[in-house]
Design a protein around this motif. Structure first.
Motif, PDB file in Angstrom:
ATOM      1  N   LYS A  76       0.808  -1.221   0.000  1.00  0.00           N
ATOM      2  CA  LYS A  76       0.000   0.000   0.000  1.00  0.00           C
ATOM      3  C   LYS A  76       0.845   1.276   0.000  1.00  0.00           C
ATOM      4  CE  LYS A  76      -4.083  -2.150   2.014  1.00  0.00           C
ATOM      5  NZ  LYS A  76      -5.169  -2.029   2.967  1.00  0.00           N
ATOM      6  N   GLN A  77       2.059   1.167  -0.497  1.00  0.00           N
ATOM      7  CA  GLN A  77       2.961   2.312  -0.572  1.00  0.00           C
ATOM      8  C   GLN A  77       3.110   2.760  -2.024  1.00  0.00           C
ATOM      9  OE1 GLN A  77       4.368   3.623   2.372  1.00  0.00           O
ATOM     10  NE2 GLN A  77       2.876   2.167   3.178  1.00  0.00           N
ATOM     11  N   GLU A  78       3.521   3.999  -2.204  1.00  0.00           N
ATOM     12  CA  GLU A  78       3.823   4.527  -3.524  1.00  0.00           C
ATOM     13  C   GLU A  78       5.284   4.253  -3.853  1.00  0.00           C
ATOM     14  OE1 GLU A  78       3.311   8.773  -3.363  1.00  0.00           O
ATOM     15  OE2 GLU A  78       4.814   8.994  -1.801  1.00  0.00           O
ATOM     16  N   HIS A  98       5.779   7.736 -11.109  1.00  0.00           N
ATOM     17  CA  HIS A  98       5.240   7.747  -9.749  1.00  0.00           C
ATOM     18  C   HIS A  98       4.014   6.842  -9.794  1.00  0.00           C
ATOM     19  CE1 HIS A  98       2.828   9.966  -6.453  1.00  0.00           C
ATOM     20  NE2 HIS A  98       3.568   9.031  -5.907  1.00  0.00           N
ATOM     21  N   VAL A  99       4.104   5.710  -9.113  1.00  0.00           N
ATOM     22  CA  VAL A  99       3.042   4.708  -9.168  1.00  0.00           C
ATOM     23  C   VAL A  99       2.442   4.557  -7.772  1.00  0.00           C
ATOM     24  CG1 VAL A  99       2.426   2.372  -9.909  1.00  0.00           C
ATOM     25  CG2 VAL A  99       4.401   3.520 -10.943  1.00  0.00           C
ATOM     26  N   THR A 100       1.111   4.567  -7.729  1.00  0.00           N
ATOM     27  CA  THR A 100       0.407   4.466  -6.452  1.00  0.00           C
ATOM     28  C   THR A 100      -0.726   3.449  -6.547  1.00  0.00           C
ATOM     29  OG1 THR A 100      -1.180   6.198  -7.036  1.00  0.00           O
ATOM     30  CG2 THR A 100       0.818   6.904  -5.912  1.00  0.00           C
ATOM     31  N   PRO A 101      -1.022   2.809  -5.415  1.00  0.00           N
ATOM     32  CA  PRO A 101      -2.213   1.964  -5.407  1.00  0.00           C
ATOM     33  C   PRO A 101      -3.466   2.848  -5.381  1.00  0.00           C
ATOM     34  CG  PRO A 101      -0.958   1.713  -3.349  1.00  0.00           C
ATOM     35  CD  PRO A 101      -0.301   2.769  -4.164  1.00  0.00           C
ATOM     36  N   THR A 102      -4.558   2.320  -5.906  1.00  0.00           N
ATOM     37  CA  THR A 102      -5.867   2.966  -5.830  1.00  0.00           C
ATOM     38  C   THR A 102      -6.695   2.155  -4.840  1.00  0.00           C
ATOM     39  OG1 THR A 102      -5.694   3.628  -8.142  1.00  0.00           O
ATOM     40  CG2 THR A 102      -7.888   3.681  -7.159  1.00  0.00           C
ATOM     41  N   PHE A 103      -7.361   2.851  -3.933  1.00  0.00           N
ATOM     42  CA  PHE A 103      -8.088   2.175  -2.853  1.00  0.00           C
ATOM     43  C   PHE A 103      -9.594   2.354  -2.973  1.00  0.00           C
ATOM     44  CE2 PHE A 103      -3.972   3.582  -1.203  1.00  0.00           C
ATOM     45  CZ  PHE A 103      -3.440   2.394  -0.741  1.00  0.00           C
ATOM     46  N   ASP A 104     -10.331   1.379  -2.455  1.00  0.00           N
ATOM     47  CA  ASP A 104     -11.780   1.554  -2.316  1.00  0.00           C
ATOM     48  C   ASP A 104     -12.054   2.211  -0.967  1.00  0.00           C
ATOM     49  OD1 ASP A 104     -11.678  -0.453  -0.315  1.00  0.00           O
ATOM     50  OD2 ASP A 104     -12.670  -1.970  -1.559  1.00  0.00           O
ATOM     51  N   GLU A 105     -13.325   2.389  -0.642  1.00  0.00           N
ATOM     52  CA  GLU A 105     -13.698   3.092   0.593  1.00  0.00           C
ATOM     53  C   GLU A 105     -13.285   2.348   1.861  1.00  0.00           C
ATOM     54  OE1 GLU A 105     -16.848   0.455  -0.849  1.00  0.00           O
ATOM     55  OE2 GLU A 105     -15.908   2.163  -1.809  1.00  0.00           O
ATOM     56  N   HIS A 113      -2.373   3.416 -10.238  1.00  0.00           N
ATOM     57  CA  HIS A 113      -2.377   4.655 -10.989  1.00  0.00           C
ATOM     58  C   HIS A 113      -0.928   5.086 -11.179  1.00  0.00           C
ATOM     59  CE1 HIS A 113      -2.681   9.071 -11.420  1.00  0.00           C
ATOM     60  NE2 HIS A 113      -3.795   8.802 -12.047  1.00  0.00           N
ATOM     61  N   SER A 114      -0.573   5.471 -12.387  1.00  0.00           N
ATOM     62  CA  SER A 114       0.793   5.897 -12.650  1.00  0.00           C
ATOM     63  C   SER A 114       0.815   7.207 -13.415  1.00  0.00           C
ATOM     64  CB  SER A 114       1.537   4.829 -13.460  1.00  0.00           C
ATOM     65  OG  SER A 114       2.854   5.258 -13.745  1.00  0.00           O
ATOM     66  N   ASN A 115       1.633   8.138 -12.914  1.00  0.00           N
ATOM     67  CA  ASN A 115       1.927   9.390 -13.607  1.00  0.00           C
ATOM     68  C   ASN A 115       3.400   9.337 -13.989  1.00  0.00           C
ATOM     69  OD1 ASN A 115      -0.596  10.659 -13.168  1.00  0.00           O
ATOM     70  ND2 ASN A 115       0.030  11.161 -11.089  1.00  0.00           N
ATOM     71  N   ARG A 116       3.688   9.665 -15.237  1.00  0.00           N
ATOM     72  CA  ARG A 116       5.066   9.653 -15.685  1.00  0.00           C
ATOM     73  C   ARG A 116       5.379  10.965 -16.375  1.00  0.00           C
ATOM     74  NH1 ARG A 116       1.897   5.518 -16.557  1.00  0.00           N
ATOM     75  NH2 ARG A 116       2.281   5.144 -18.733  1.00  0.00           N
ATOM     76  N   ARG A 117       6.546  11.502 -16.040  1.00  0.00           N
ATOM     77  CA  ARG A 117       6.962  12.760 -16.655  1.00  0.00           C
ATOM     78  C   ARG A 117       8.357  12.614 -17.241  1.00  0.00           C
ATOM     79  NH1 ARG A 117      10.444  15.457 -13.098  1.00  0.00           N
ATOM     80  NH2 ARG A 117      10.293  14.800 -10.943  1.00  0.00           N
ATOM     81  N   LYS A 118       8.755  13.614 -17.988  1.00  0.00           N
ATOM     82  CA  LYS A 118      10.090  13.616 -18.593  1.00  0.00           C
ATOM     83  C   LYS A 118      11.126  13.689 -17.480  1.00  0.00           C
ATOM     84  CE  LYS A 118      13.056  16.094 -21.782  1.00  0.00           C
ATOM     85  NZ  LYS A 118      13.182  17.256 -22.657  1.00  0.00           N
TER      86      LYS A 118
END
Length: 173
Positions: A76-78, A98-105, A113-118
């Motif tokens: 459960k860590q990024e 930057h990759v993170t888990p997505t959680f339910d309630e 979920h992953s965001n990638r930049r230059k």
């Protein structure tokens, strides 16, 4: 049968302000990809949806980094990582992911979920020989699983030698 894509050595660069975004299910199958991902990976929306995110793994990207990524996400860590991806046409592109888990309630992981930049070029140039050594270690073994374990042990040894955790190592490059 799907043919392996051969790297061409041609590098594509993300724009300074561009951000690649993707989401996957628990098994790493793509459930969302933004237009920048489609353009950089050179796949259509239809080709990517439901496909394993590993379809863009470049052969010069050590498998042990993805083992660390999955191990970290399952706690459960990024995680942050420099990654070289392989596009459909054989070109490649580097990202700082930057990759993170997505959680339910209830706090259960339901996807990623992953965001990638230059990335800046200096850290990429510093990571390239490390990734090369890790890939060489993987290749020394008779099967991929043994090779990945050996390269993972090599990476852990490097971190211990430098007395840093993976995140600190990546952010110090």
């Amino acid at each position: 049968m799907v043919q392996a894509i051969r790297p061409t050595g041609v590098e594509n660069l993300l724009g300074e302000e561009e951000l690649i975004v993707s989401k996957t299910d628990l098994k790493g199958r793509i459930t969302y990809a933004n237009d920048i991902f489609l353009r950089m990976a050179k796949y259509s929306w239809k080709e990517l949806m439901g496909a394993p995110h590993s379809m863009i793994r470049h052969p010069e990207m050590p498998r042990c980094v993805f083992k660390l990524l999955w191990d970290t996400l399952q706690t459960k860590q990024e995680i942050f990582a420099y990654v070289v991806n392989l596009a459909k046409d054989g070109s490649h592109y580097w990202v700082f992911a930057h990759v993170t888990p997505t959680f339910d309630e209830r706090g259960n992981i339901i996807g990623y979920h992953s965001n990638r930049r230059k990335p800046d070029s200096a850290p990429v140039e510093r990571i390239k020989p490390i990734y090369k050594a890790l890939c060489e270690e993987e290749a020394r073994h008779p099967n991929a699983k043994d090779g990945m374990r050996a390269s993972f042990d090599t990476m852990v040894g490097l971190l211990k030698q430098q007395n840093v955790g993976y995140d600190e190592f990546v952010l110090s490059l």
